[in-house]
Design a protein around this motif. Structure first.
Motif, PDB file in Angstrom:
ATOM      1  N   PHE A 114       0.606  -1.222  -0.024  1.00 42.22           N
ATOM      2  CA  PHE A 114       0.035   0.041  -0.046  1.00 42.22           C
ATOM      3  C   PHE A 114       0.967   1.496  -0.024  1.00 42.22           C
ATOM      4  N   ALA A 115       1.932   1.303   0.838  1.00 43.60           N
ATOM      5  CA  ALA A 115       2.880   2.517   1.028  1.00 43.60           C
ATOM      6  C   ALA A 115       3.762   2.627   0.013  1.00 43.60           C
ATOM      7  N   GLN A 116       4.154   1.705  -0.832  1.00 39.92           N
ATOM      8  CA  GLN A 116       5.281   1.800  -1.714  1.00 39.92           C
ATOM      9  C   GLN A 116       4.458   1.114  -3.047  1.00 39.92           C
ATOM     10  N   PRO A 117       3.603   1.200  -3.742  1.00 37.51           N
ATOM     11  CA  PRO A 117       3.079   0.319  -4.755  1.00 37.51           C
ATOM     12  C   PRO A 117       3.956   0.536  -5.915  1.00 37.51           C
ATOM     13  N   GLU A 118       4.858   1.264  -5.971  1.00 38.03           N
ATOM     14  CA  GLU A 118       5.834   1.492  -7.266  1.00 38.03           C
ATOM     15  C   GLU A 118       7.011   0.525  -7.219  1.00 38.03           C
ATOM     16  N   ALA A 119       7.152  -0.008  -5.753  1.00 36.17           N
ATOM     17  CA  ALA A 119       8.523  -0.780  -5.417  1.00 36.17           C
ATOM     18  C   ALA A 119       8.331  -1.954  -6.410  1.00 36.17           C
ATOM     19  N   LYS A 120       9.552  -2.238  -6.797  1.00 38.30           N
ATOM     20  CA  LYS A 120       9.625  -3.697  -7.579  1.00 38.30           C
ATOM     21  C   LYS A 120       9.404  -4.980  -6.468  1.00 38.30           C
ATOM     22  N   ASP A 121       9.585  -4.842  -5.478  1.00 38.15           N
ATOM     23  CA  ASP A 121       9.416  -6.080  -4.625  1.00 38.15           C
ATOM     24  C   ASP A 121       9.176  -5.503  -3.148  1.00 38.15           C
TER      25      ASP A 121
END
Length: 375
Positions: A361-368
């Motif tokens: 939720f907080a980092q939806p654009e993270a790769k993993d």
């Protein structure tokens, strides 16, 4: 109506039920806020997490969309601290902030200041249609003082200039909003005139007291007073005059509550939950009476006295059982859980699931996304 005593565990379950921490709240962002109370926004990233952990369906963009659409407002309110509230409740929170004295901008002088009242009026006109950045607001104030040099004492103006007139800018007369209308990862500092409403302060106080009970009850007068930043006697008088309340005894304390508010059985299961920094559940009660959610043994870990921070924490069986942090490295968002006591296997598994959900939720654009449990 007077009821019997109530246990600490029953108070815990009542709090969790009202905060969407037993069953998530299926409502819009302003609807969630209306139920759980004003959310402290001293840490801007904490606000969407506070809503997410209480919501059944909050998406990554829902909070900022509601802010953009004016459904919620950001301003310096209770206890002179930045809060997010539903737009519909803003006039009451603003009135109570003025009533408690938290809206007083003066730091070196007291007494009537009629020219400053005029300054506020002109500044509200200046910010009515267009949000103004702090530099613009400061320049407007200085121009006014050039025309009216006696409006503010030299001692006061010297102090205010050291802080770029922040005390003056931090009153409920203004809400904070981005000048370009684009809400993002940082709390905006530009000012816009707050909605033009001046409710009766006594009526506003009663409504805010009632809102506290709805979100955090049962509660004692000093609990409510602590939350709104007021003296206890006036709050006690308001509660005593509300003849539709029920009361509970907890030792020598009398706790007030709304008659139809949820008060689940103390044995009701409570799922593990992650709370953000400055979570309302840890601030809604008098400092010596927060045992319904935080044991005395763990206070020193959650409350950082050196910098007045309240750390992100997690709940096991409804009580604070550890802290957490999130960081992104090499595009991997990792939530680190730091238990204060050994976790049972089932609790650890459930917490890891919640922590991974939070990372996504907080980092939806993270790769993993990953979770680490410190031992």
């Amino acid at each position: 109506m007077t009821a019997a005593g109530i246990t600490t565990r029953e108070l815990n379950r009542a709090l969790l039920a009202r905060q969407g921490l037993l069953e998530p709240i299926d409502d819009s962002v302003p609807g969630i806020l209306a139920r759980v109370g004003a959310v402290q926004a001293q840490s801007w990233p904490a606000v969407p997490v506070a809503l997410w952990t209480r919501s059944a369906k909050l998406g990554p963009d829902d909070f900022l969309d509601a802010a953009r659409d004016g459904e919620l407002l950001l301003a310096t309110l209770l206890r002179g601290t930045l809060h997010v509230v539903p737009a519909s409740q803003y006039p009451d929170y603003a009135a109570v902030t003025r009533l408690t004295g938290a809206a007083d901008w003066r730091r070196r002088t007291k007494g009537p200041a009629p020219l400053v009242d005029r300054l506020f009026e002109e500044l509200r006109e200046h910010t009515a249609e267009q949000a103004r950045v702090p530099e613009d607001v400061c320049a407007f104030i200085e121009t006014f003082l050039e025309r009216h040099p006696d409006a503010v004492t030299d001692e006061e103006s010297t102090f205010q200039r050291q802080y770029k007139w922040r005390p003056f800018r931090s009153t409920p007369a203004f809400v904070r909003t981005p000048p370009d209308g684009v809400w993002g990862a940082k709390a905006p500092e530009a000012l816009r005139a707050a909605p033009p409403a001046e409710p009766d302060e006594a009526a506003a106080l009663e409504r805010v007291v009632r809102a506290h009970l709805r979100a955090f009850g049962p509660a004692a007068p000093d609990d409510v007073a602590t939350w709104i930043g007021h003296r206890t006697p006036p709050v006690r008088d308001v509660l005593a005059a509300m003849d539709d309340l029920v009361t509970f005894g907890q030792g020598k304390r009398v706790l007030y509550d709304l008659p139809d508010a949820p008060r689940p059985d103390g044995d009701t299961p409570a799922p593990p939950k992650l709370l953000p920094a400055f979570d309302s559940t840890l601030l809604a009660y008098q400092t010596g009476h927060r045992e319904r959610i935080l044991s005395d043994a763990h206070k020193g870990v959650v409350y950082a006295r050196s910098n007045l921070q309240i750390k992100p924490s997690f709940l096991v069986d409804g009580l604070v059982a550890g802290t957490w942090a999130i960081e992104v490295k090499r595009r991997v968002a990792t939530v680190t859980l730091r238990p204060l006591e050994k976790l049972a296997a089932k609790d650890r598994k459930a917490l890891e699931g919640e922590a991974e959900r939070l990372a996504r939720f907080a980092q939806p654009e993270a790769k993993d996304h990953a979770v680490v449990v410190e031992t």
